[in-house]
Enzyme design. Structure first.
Site, short mmCIF file in Angstrom:
data_model
loop_
_atom_site.label_atom_id
_atom_site.label_comp_id
_atom_site.label_asym_id
_atom_site.label_seq_id
_atom_site.Cartn_x
_atom_site.Cartn_y
_atom_site.Cartn_z
NE ARG A 82 -7.86 6.66 -0.31
CZ ARG A 82 -7.60 5.69 -1.09
NH1 ARG A 82 -8.05 5.89 -2.35
NH2 ARG A 82 -7.89 4.58 -0.83
CB ALA A 94 -8.47 -1.62 -0.65
CD GLU A 111 -7.69 -3.66 -6.34
OE1 GLU A 111 -7.18 -2.40 -6.14
OE2 GLU A 111 -9.12 -2.89 -7.02
CD GLU A 115 -4.13 -0.65 -4.05
OE1 GLU A 115 -3.84 -0.62 -3.07
OE2 GLU A 115 -5.52 0.75 -4.75
CD GLU A 162 -4.84 3.34 -8.41
OE1 GLU A 162 -4.15 3.91 -9.12
OE2 GLU A 162 -5.45 2.84 -7.04
#
Length: 222
Positions: A82, A94, A111, A115, A162
């Protein structure tokens, strides 16, 4: 105002607390920044004393998050970089509510699949939150997902941050300890594991709201 005992005025003992929708009068509004998904708005708001103050905040479409719990009491977590906080954080799956009026359960299922390549047979609303109401209108619905299984088909192709994402299953108790020790910081992860721990002592997980429960902060299509 204080009562006869000198305490600040507030709800009576035993009174149920509820947040109350309210909107103070806005005399002017502008959007000095518009991004791909969010923007920044400046409202001039009339205060209770009649003065007018500028309030800057992020306009956000809303988000969903998923605490996926397996039969061994492990939580599915992901690690993702992040940039704003310069950390690689452990989080729960999320994502944004990209489509106005989008059903949050459908978004949460998407999601979890994209993910972690996982599906769930049982869904409940775990908790609803505003992430930072002093500076953003972002609302997040966090789901509890149980009855996990591997998703069918090929994995979703990832890119950008990601592409470096890690996936793990970690005992719930370990995540609680990590949050209390200051080792885990993601707001959805910390809120979710604490809420789940509390829910087990307040009627049990089956007493949680159904997955399609109304969400006034982000009304959605059934």
């Amino acid at each position: 105002m204080a009562d006869r005992d000198g305490r600040a005025g507030g709800p009576a003992d035993g009174q149920v607390l509820r947040d109350v929708p309210q909107q103070w009068r806005i005399t002017a509004s502008e959007t000095p920044f518009e991004g791909a998904k969010t923007s920044v708005r400046t409202d001039r708001v009339v205060m209770p004393d009649g003065s007018v103050a500028a309030r800057d905040y992020q306009v956000h479409p809303g988000s969903v998050a998923v605490l996926a719990l397996d039969e061994q009491d492990r939580v599915l977590v992901i690690s993702q970089y992040r940039h704003p906080v310069r950390h690689k954080l452990w989080e729960i799956p999320a994502g944004l509510l990209d489509v106005p009026g989008e059903n949050p359960l459908s978004a949460a299922r998407r999601e979890l699949h994209e993910e972690a390549h996982v599906e769930a047979g049982d869904w409940r609303v775990l908790i609803d939150i505003y992430t930072s109401p002093g500076g953003s209108d972002e609302a997040v619905r966090i789901f509890l997902a149980r009855g996990l299984s591997d998703a069918e088909g090929e994995r979703f192709e990832v890119s950008d941050e990601e592409a470096d994402m890690e996936v793990a299953r970690v005992p719930l108790a370990q995540l609680v300890r990590g949050a209390l020790a200051g080792d885990l910081h993601n707001n959805c992860l910390v809120t979710a594991v604490m809420a789940l721990t509390a829910a087990r002592t307040e009627g049990g997980l089956d007493a949680l709201r159904p997955a399609e429960a109304p969400w006034p902060a982000r009304p959605f299509e059934a």
